[in-house]
Design a protein around this motif. Structure first.
Motif, PDB file in Angstrom:
ATOM      1  N   THR A  63     -64.281   4.505 -26.418  1.00 33.06           N
ATOM      2  CA  THR A  63     -63.165   4.190 -27.379  1.00 33.06           C
ATOM      3  C   THR A  63     -63.986   2.092 -28.389  1.00 33.06           C
ATOM      4  O   THR A  63     -63.459   2.120 -29.652  1.00 33.06           O
ATOM      5  CB  THR A  63     -62.252   4.010 -27.253  1.00 33.06           C
TER       6      THR A  63
ATOM      7  N   MET B 284     -64.185   1.490 -32.451  1.00 36.82           N
ATOM      8  CA  MET B 284     -64.218   0.795 -32.964  1.00 36.82           C
ATOM      9  C   MET B 284     -64.671  -0.424 -33.220  1.00 36.82           C
ATOM     10  O   MET B 284     -64.421  -1.659 -34.568  1.00 36.82           O
ATOM     11  CB  MET B 284     -62.692  -0.220 -32.055  1.00 36.82           C
TER      12      MET B 284
ATOM     13  N   TYR C   9     -57.655   0.232 -28.542  1.00 38.17           N
ATOM     14  CA  TYR C   9     -57.749   0.935 -30.323  1.00 38.17           C
ATOM     15  C   TYR C   9     -56.746  -0.326 -30.602  1.00 38.17           C
ATOM     16  O   TYR C   9     -56.821  -1.043 -31.960  1.00 38.17           O
ATOM     17  CB  TYR C   9     -56.802   1.786 -30.079  1.00 38.17           C
TER      18      TYR C   9
ATOM     19  N   ILE D  65     -57.209   9.142 -35.125  1.00 33.78           N
ATOM     20  CA  ILE D  65     -57.165   9.336 -33.755  1.00 33.78           C
ATOM     21  C   ILE D  65     -57.593  10.868 -33.665  1.00 33.78           C
ATOM     22  O   ILE D  65     -56.479  11.544 -33.618  1.00 33.78           O
ATOM     23  CB  ILE D  65     -56.745   8.633 -32.695  1.00 33.78           C
TER      24      ILE D  65
END
Length: 126
Positions: free
Chosen positions: A51, A55, A92, A77
Motif C-alpha cells: 500500500t 501511495m 492510506y 481502492i
C-alpha cells in the motif's frame, strides 16, 4: 482540452493508458499497483509495504502534475482480501488530513493486474 501527464518515477503503463489526464481543474489518475519503478520490482513484502508503494506512486504522479494529496477529492481502492482493509486503511490514511480526506470506495475484487493485492486510483481538483 485534455493534457496527458506521465511520471518517470511511477511504473510505466502496461497498456493503452497514461498515468494521468488533466481536464480543466481536474486530474484523473490511473490505478496504481505496488510496482517500484526505481528498482523495477513488484513489492510483495506485505500489504502495508504494498500500500505504501501504491501511495508513493500516486504521489509521484500528483507531484509531477502539480497536485498534492490535499487536492484529492475522490479515491477508489481495489483489494483482493477485505481482511486486509484495516492495514491498507492505516497506510492510506497517513497520506491525508482526516478533516479534508477525499470521498472514496473500497471494493474487494477477485484479481488485479500482475496478481497484486491492492490498486488505488484518485481524482484531484485544483
Amino acid at each position: 482540452m485534455k493534457k496527458i501527464i506521465n511520471s518517470a518515477k511511477a511504473p510505466a503503463s502496461i497498456g493503452p493508458y497514461n498515468h494521468s489526464v488533466a481536464v480543466g481543474d481536474l486530474l484523473f489518475v490511473s490505478g496504481q499497483i505496488p510496482f517500484n519503478q526505481a528498482t523495477e520490482t513488484l513489492v510483495t513484502s506485505g500489504i502495508q509495504d504494498e500500500t505504501k508503494q501504491v501511495m508513493e506512486n500516486l504521489k509521484f504522479i500528483l507531484t509531477d502534475a502539480g497536485f498534492t494529496f490535499e487536492q484529492v477529492v475522490k479515491a477508489t481502492i481495489f483489494i483482493r482480501d477485505m481482511n486486509n482493509f484495516s492495514l491498507i486503511n492505516e497506510i492510506y490514511g497517513s497520506y491525508f488530513n482526516m478533516e479534508t480526506a477525499p470521498a472514496r470506495e473500497c471494493v474487494q475484487v477477485e484479481r488485479l493486474p500482475r496478481d497484486v493485492n491492492v490498486e488505488i486510483s484518485v481524482i484531484a481538483h485544483k
